[in-house]
Design an enzyme around this catalytic site. Structure first.
Site, PDB file in Angstrom:
ATOM      1  N   ILE A 109       0.689  -1.167  -0.077  1.00 22.79           N
ATOM      2  CA  ILE A 109      -0.054  -0.134  -0.009  1.00 22.79           C
ATOM      3  C   ILE A 109       0.906   1.361   0.012  1.00 22.79           C
ATOM      4  O   ILE A 109       0.305   2.491   0.168  1.00 22.79           O
ATOM      5  CB  ILE A 109      -1.001   0.034   1.130  1.00 22.79           C
ATOM      6  CG1 ILE A 109      -0.036   0.168   2.601  1.00 22.79           C
ATOM      7  CG2 ILE A 109      -1.751  -1.419   1.354  1.00 22.79           C
ATOM      8  CD1 ILE A 109      -0.782   0.612   3.889  1.00 22.79           C
ATOM      9  N   HIS A 125      -4.530  -4.727  -2.488  1.00 21.02           N
ATOM     10  CA  HIS A 125      -4.886  -4.189  -1.196  1.00 21.02           C
ATOM     11  C   HIS A 125      -4.942  -2.678  -0.889  1.00 21.02           C
ATOM     12  O   HIS A 125      -4.814  -2.111   0.383  1.00 21.02           O
ATOM     13  CB  HIS A 125      -3.647  -4.892   0.119  1.00 21.02           C
ATOM     14  CG  HIS A 125      -3.705  -6.477   0.135  1.00 21.02           C
ATOM     15  ND1 HIS A 125      -2.801  -7.102   0.561  1.00 21.02           N
ATOM     16  CD2 HIS A 125      -4.472  -7.213  -0.681  1.00 21.02           C
ATOM     17  CE1 HIS A 125      -3.115  -8.448   0.438  1.00 21.02           C
ATOM     18  NE2 HIS A 125      -4.097  -8.484  -0.194  1.00 21.02           N
ATOM     19  N   CYS A 136     -19.902   8.781   1.489  1.00 19.38           N
ATOM     20  CA  CYS A 136     -20.168   8.758   0.008  1.00 19.38           C
ATOM     21  C   CYS A 136     -19.502   7.635  -0.892  1.00 19.38           C
ATOM     22  O   CYS A 136     -19.529   7.520  -1.922  1.00 19.38           O
ATOM     23  CB  CYS A 136     -20.398  10.025  -0.468  1.00 19.38           C
ATOM     24  SG  CYS A 136     -18.784  10.466  -0.846  1.00 19.38           S
ATOM     25  N   SER A 213       5.390 -14.063   0.632  1.00 18.04           N
ATOM     26  CA  SER A 213       5.566 -15.172   1.095  1.00 18.04           C
ATOM     27  C   SER A 213       4.565 -16.271   0.552  1.00 18.04           C
ATOM     28  O   SER A 213       4.601 -17.340   0.851  1.00 18.04           O
ATOM     29  CB  SER A 213       5.400 -15.172   2.722  1.00 18.04           C
ATOM     30  OG  SER A 213       4.061 -14.403   2.907  1.00 18.04           O
TER      31      SER A 213
HETATM   32  N1  APR Z   1      13.899  -8.908  -1.228  1.00 18.02           N
HETATM   33  C1  APR Z   1      12.856  -9.971  -1.599  1.00 18.02           C
HETATM   34  N2  APR Z   1      12.230 -10.515  -0.779  1.00 18.02           N
HETATM   35  C2  APR Z   1      12.211 -10.248   0.535  1.00 18.02           C
HETATM   36  C3  APR Z   1      13.155  -9.281   1.190  1.00 18.02           C
HETATM   37  C4  APR Z   1      14.008  -8.565   0.103  1.00 18.02           C
HETATM   38  N3  APR Z   1      15.003  -7.854   0.659  1.00 18.02           N
HETATM   39  N4  APR Z   1      13.038  -9.186   2.492  1.00 18.02           N
HETATM   40  C5  APR Z   1      12.098 -10.189   2.711  1.00 18.02           C
HETATM   41  N5  APR Z   1      11.843 -10.812   1.903  1.00 18.02           N
HETATM   42  C6  APR Z   1      10.470 -11.649   1.499  1.00 18.02           C
HETATM   43  C7  APR Z   1      10.326 -12.759   2.817  1.00 18.02           C
HETATM   44  O1  APR Z   1      11.288 -13.821   2.685  1.00 18.02           O
HETATM   45  C8  APR Z   1       9.103 -12.789   2.619  1.00 18.02           C
HETATM   46  O2  APR Z   1       8.601 -14.168   1.927  1.00 18.02           O
HETATM   47  O3  APR Z   1       9.462 -11.267   1.388  1.00 18.02           O
HETATM   48  C9  APR Z   1       8.169 -11.743   2.177  1.00 18.02           C
HETATM   49  C10 APR Z   1       7.324 -11.164   2.737  1.00 18.02           C
HETATM   50  O4  APR Z   1       6.347 -11.984   3.018  1.00 18.02           O
HETATM   51  P1  APR Z   1       5.167 -11.158   3.974  1.00 18.02           P
HETATM   52  O5  APR Z   1       5.718 -10.384   5.287  1.00 18.02           O
HETATM   53  O6  APR Z   1       4.140 -12.421   4.436  1.00 18.02           O
HETATM   54  O7  APR Z   1       4.441 -10.050   3.314  1.00 18.02           O
HETATM   55  P2  APR Z   1       3.455 -10.531   1.850  1.00 18.02           P
HETATM   56  O8  APR Z   1       3.602 -11.539   1.226  1.00 18.02           O
HETATM   57  O9  APR Z   1       3.352  -9.225   1.213  1.00 18.02           O
HETATM   58  O10 APR Z   1       2.140 -10.362   2.895  1.00 18.02           O
HETATM   59  C11 APR Z   1       0.701 -10.435   2.043  1.00 18.02           C
HETATM   60  O11 APR Z   1      -0.140 -10.056   4.169  1.00 18.02           O
HETATM   61  O12 APR Z   1      -0.712  -9.021   6.340  1.00 18.02           O
HETATM   62  C12 APR Z   1      -1.015  -9.061   4.908  1.00 18.02           C
HETATM   63  O13 APR Z   1      -1.924  -7.069   3.842  1.00 18.02           O
HETATM   64  C13 APR Z   1      -0.673  -7.847   4.418  1.00 18.02           C
HETATM   65  O14 APR Z   1      -0.227  -7.397   1.941  1.00 18.02           O
HETATM   66  C14 APR Z   1       0.257  -8.145   3.201  1.00 18.02           C
HETATM   67  C15 APR Z   1      -0.114  -9.632   2.966  1.00 18.02           C
END
Ligand code: APR
Length: 271
Positions: A109, A125, A136, A213
């Site tokens: 976001i 998201h 509204c 993830s």
């Molecule tokens: N470069 C690439 N990947 C990275 C880096 C980096 N520098 N640092 C961390 N990661 C990876 C991690 O290994 C992990 O797999 O980014 C991923 C982040 O995962 P999450 O924290 O689960 O985030 P995300 O997948 O975006 O979560 C999805 O969950 O809580 C909700 O709305 C929220 O949009 C979010 C959604």
């Protein structure tokens, strides 16, 4: 598996792609200083999703215990204020200018894909710098750094955090003057532009899954959907994730370095 070889293979596939889509998560913004959700020290280690991740939970916390949340809210604002598009965001903007990438689908976001120059960004998201009227439904896009500066100034002048004083931090609706909220998707709310996101994934011949993830649906299904439609899936993530079974190419690197190396390899191919 040799990462350098994987980078070269990814560059080859991208350079010959007709329609590439990137599907991004919090990891692509980690190098902009924005914490991810599920990594060690991530957002869900500090905050309870039940208290701040749903609209009802957030409303209840802001009503009954605003002081608990406000320090994190101020820290988050300062993080977003200092954030800039990092090399990974900029690489996706470059891939669009090269005519390789059409669409970015993001779970983030933070507005950083738009600021990096991508013009077709599906924000499933929502966007924290777009506000939506609670009456509204009208929405208004705000300038990220300006709205944060204004909000932080107002926060510092607040004597007593209450639901009312917190709601007053955002500008009222331009159409009907009712209160507004950030136009982001909380757990349990409708995810945005899902048909467009799945249509883009289905039509892609390459899907780049960067920094997610693969925990949260429906976004987590996009790489599988692209694969089912015949696309090649390239995954960029330094850690284990949900896409190992579906990835044609897996680059176990941070997004910034990986995307810079991919762009350089594509430039070498194109000369
Ligand atoms: N470069 C690439 N990947 C990275 C880096 C980096 N520098 N640092 C961390 N990661 C990876 C991690 O290994 C992990 O797999 O980014 C991923 C982040 O995962 P999450 O924290 O689960 O985030 P995300 O997948 O975006 O979560 C999805 O969950 O809580 C909700 O709305 C929220 O949009 C979010 C959604």
């Amino acid at each position: 598996m040799n990462t350098e070889m994987e980078i070269k293979k990814a560059a080859n596939i991208l350079a010959n792609a007709k329609r590439t889509v990137a599907s991004c998560g919090a990891g692509i913004s980690a190098e902009s200083g924005i914490a991810t959700f599920r990594d060690p020290g991530g957002v869900w280690e500090k905050l309870n999703p039940a208290e701040v991740g749903t609209a009802d939970g957030l409303l209840s916390t802001l009503t009954n215990n605003p002081h608990k949340l406000m320090p994190f809210f101020i820290e988050l604002l300062e993080t977003f204020q200092n954030a800039e598009p990092n090399p990974a965001h900029l690489a996706l903007g470059e891939l669009e200018r090269m005519g390789i990438l059409q669409t970015v689908i993001t779970q983030n976001i933070d507005n950083l894909h738009i600021e990096a120059g991508n013009t077709d960004v599906i924000e499933v998201h929502g966007n924290g710098f777009r506000i939506r009227c609670i009456s509204c439904g009208g929405s208004e896009r705000l300038q990220r750094k300006q709205i944060i500066k204004d909000t932080l100034k107002k926060v510092r002048d607040i004597k007593e955090f209450t639901l009312e004083t917190i709601v007053s931090l955002l500008p009222p609706c331009r159409n009907c003057l009712a209160p507004t909220r950030p136009d982001v998707v909380m757990f349990g709310e409708m995810v945005k532009d899902v048909p467009q996101a799945f249509d883009a994934a289905r039509k892609s011949d390459v899907l780049l899954a960067i920094g997610t993830s693969g925990t949260v649906y429906p976004a987590a299904h996009l790489p599988f959907h692209a694969k089912e439609s015949g696309a090649k899936v390239i995954v960029v993530n330094p850690n284990e994730n949900a896409f190992s079974a579906v990835s044609d190419i897996y680059i176990p690197m941070k997004a910034g370095a990986a995307m810079e190396e991919i762009i350089q390899a594509i430039r070498r191919l194109m000369h």
